[in-house]
Enzyme design. Structure first.
Site, mmCIF file in Angstrom:
data_model
loop_
_atom_site.group_PDB
_atom_site.id
_atom_site.type_symbol
_atom_site.label_atom_id
_atom_site.label_comp_id
_atom_site.label_asym_id
_atom_site.label_seq_id
_atom_site.Cartn_x
_atom_site.Cartn_y
_atom_site.Cartn_z
ATOM 1 N N HIS A 86 0.817 -1.216 0.000
ATOM 2 C CA HIS A 86 0.000 0.000 0.000
ATOM 3 C C HIS A 86 0.850 1.264 0.000
ATOM 4 C CE1 HIS A 86 0.262 0.676 4.477
ATOM 5 N NE2 HIS A 86 0.306 -0.628 4.537
ATOM 6 N N ASP A 88 -0.205 4.345 1.069
ATOM 7 C CA ASP A 88 -0.508 5.345 2.096
ATOM 8 C C ASP A 88 0.251 5.072 3.388
ATOM 9 O OD1 ASP A 88 -2.201 3.033 2.535
ATOM 10 O OD2 ASP A 88 -3.346 4.219 3.976
ATOM 11 N N ASP A 149 6.140 1.293 6.647
ATOM 12 C CA ASP A 149 4.807 0.713 6.476
ATOM 13 C C ASP A 149 4.034 1.627 5.530
ATOM 14 O OD1 ASP A 149 2.356 -0.458 6.667
ATOM 15 O OD2 ASP A 149 2.028 0.028 8.771
ATOM 16 N N GLU A 183 -4.960 1.741 2.739
ATOM 17 C CA GLU A 183 -4.984 0.520 3.555
ATOM 18 C C GLU A 183 -5.089 0.868 5.031
ATOM 19 O OE1 GLU A 183 -3.184 -2.931 5.834
ATOM 20 O OE2 GLU A 183 -2.629 -0.838 5.821
ATOM 21 N N GLU A 184 -4.392 1.924 5.442
ATOM 22 C CA GLU A 184 -4.324 2.265 6.871
ATOM 23 C C GLU A 184 -5.674 2.710 7.433
ATOM 24 O OE1 GLU A 184 -1.950 1.577 8.703
ATOM 25 O OE2 GLU A 184 -0.108 1.555 7.508
ATOM 26 N N ASP A 206 3.988 -6.620 3.686
ATOM 27 C CA ASP A 206 3.544 -5.645 4.683
ATOM 28 C C ASP A 206 3.807 -6.186 6.086
ATOM 29 O OD1 ASP A 206 2.380 -3.307 5.597
ATOM 30 O OD2 ASP A 206 0.322 -3.872 5.099
ATOM 31 N N HIS A 389 4.237 3.284 12.490
ATOM 32 C CA HIS A 389 3.301 4.355 12.877
ATOM 33 C C HIS A 389 3.888 5.252 13.968
ATOM 34 C CE1 HIS A 389 -0.403 1.757 11.464
ATOM 35 N NE2 HIS A 389 0.642 1.668 10.654
#
Ligand SMILES: [Zn+2]
Length: 419
Positions: A86, A88, A149, A183-184, A206, A389
């Site tokens: 992903h 994002d 990520d 995705e997040e 991922d 994150h």
């Protein structure tokens, strides 16, 4: 025979290029993609794929990138496999103006991030760093997340694609590449065109530590409690008014504190977690997420939450409650068990890349959970990302290189195993 070896400085350079592009998604948005800026990276990826000679590479109006590497095998029945990651980054931590730093030859000294000296990366807190002694690692600069990520997944797939395109002796079937937005925020597959993708099996890139192969995710539901209070002029409200905000607060207070919450659960335990509260005196809404590996337990958590909320609301005359459960995603294991070769070939590929396989469960979901239920069985393969994150997010360059080598081996294994 070609040696499957990925150039570490090339993959590091590629990764650092991608993380500089701000692609934060926005859970409050109703557009697809949720933020237009995600397309800046998607478009670049589509262009780079084209430059590699992948003719059909394109970004669609929703920011999805689709590309096909044609088969170079004489075998006709090789399943079409897809690699997915992903574009994002998580809304939890700023992704604006990310400044990646390559720390050469990691020596176990604490790394103080230059833009915020309170951000210190230490092997005491992150023991996995010790696996990277003498190797290069990449961090952000202290005021943002890094975005490993899942830009590590993008770099891994792109680097593997380049290798495959430049080394015709790597024999493989049709390979599909898919990059998704959002995705997040749980919308990575909402505008995905499965027909256009046209793959039989998939792998998301991922995951964390080198060697990890995840074939199990949470089952996930959302729950919403709407409390309807009883409104009256506050000057003349005696024995009439029921304040919905206070009832909502009481519901939250009635949740158990020592169990059943993310802050006190681990491994195979599920939980219920309030994520949003808003309202006025007349009407208040609480949103929850519910998680468990076992589907029956998931249902029980929902019923228990319903009971707790109802019990509180019933103490207030005239107040009422609406309770709804919405399915979010399902544990992919149920689907993957029907196609055991998908995870088995991935394990074999990791071994061929020279790493020990660690089969794990994800206390969360990936696009793979949804893809598995959309007809594309899809376990998750490591890229090396750590501390995701957060401002202390980091990644080892050798892990990304090993992940790229793994997926090249994986393409070859699918070809070998087909008669
Ligand atoms: Zn991710």
């Amino acid at each position: 025979m070609t040696e499957i070896k990925i150039n570490k400085s090339a993959i590091a350079e590629r990764f650092m290029r991608y993380v500089k592009i701000d692609t934060q998604s926005d859970p409050q948005s109703n557009t697809h993609p949720s933020t237009e800026k995600q397309k800046n990276l998607s478009l670049l990826l589509a262009q780079e794929l084209k430059l590699l000679g992948i003719k059909d590479a394109e970004m669609d109006e929703f920011g999805y990138v689709y590309a096909t590497i044609p088969s170079n095998s004489e075998k006709k029945d090789i399943p079409v496999i897809c690699f997915c990651s992903h574009v994002d980054t998580a809304p939890d931590c700023s992704g604006y103006n990310v400044k990646p730093i390559l720390h050469k030859n990691y020596d176990e000294e604490d790394i103080i991030l230059p833009d915020d000296h309170s951000q210190v990366l230490s092997a005491v807190a992150q023991p996995y760093l010790r696996e990277h002694l003498g190797e290069d690692i990449i961090t952000a600069s202290g005021h943002t997340l890094l975005g490993a990520d899942d830009k590590s997944g993008l770099a891994v797939i792109m680097q593997a694609a380049e290798f495959i395109m430049n080394n015709p002796s790597v024999t493989h079937g049709v390979i599909k590449i898919l990059f998704t937005p959002d995705e997040e925020i749980g919308k990575g597959t909402s505008k995905l065109d499965m027909k256009k993708l046209g793959a039989d099996f998939g792998y998301t890139l991922d995951g964390g530590e080198a060697g990890s192969l995840e074939d199990e995710t949470f089952n996930a539901d959302g729950a919403t409690v709407v409390v309807n209070g009883v409104i009256a002029h506050p000057g003349y409200a005696k024995n009439k008014l029921v304040n919905a905000l206070k009832v909502a607060a009481e519901i939250l207070h009635a949740l158990p504190g020592s169990e059943w919450a993310p802050e006190v659960t681990e491994e195979k335990e599920g939980f219920v977690h309030p994520v949003r509260l808003d309202g006025i005196a007349e009407r208040a809404t609480i949103e929850f997420i519910i998680r468990d590996f076992d589907l029956d337990n998931l249902k029980e958590h929902g019923e228990r939450l319903h009971g707790i909320a109802e019990n509180v609301v019933n103490h207030y005359r005239g107040a009422s409650m609406e309770f709804t459960i919405t399915e979010q995603y399902r544990n992919m294991k149920g689907i993957l068990d029907e196609h055991p070769q998908v995870a088995a070939y991935a394990a074999e590929a990791i071994t061929r890349a020279g790493i020990d396989v660690k089969t794990e469960s994800i206390r969360g979901g990936t696009d793979g959970s949804k893809l598995s239920y959309m007809g594309l069985p899809c376990p998750n393969i490591f890229t090396g990302m750590q501390g995701i994150h957060s401002k202390l997010e980091w990644i080892g360059v050798k892990d990304m290189a090993k992940a790229a080598e793994t997926i090249i081996h994986l393409c070859m294994i699918w070809e070998e195993e087909t008669t």
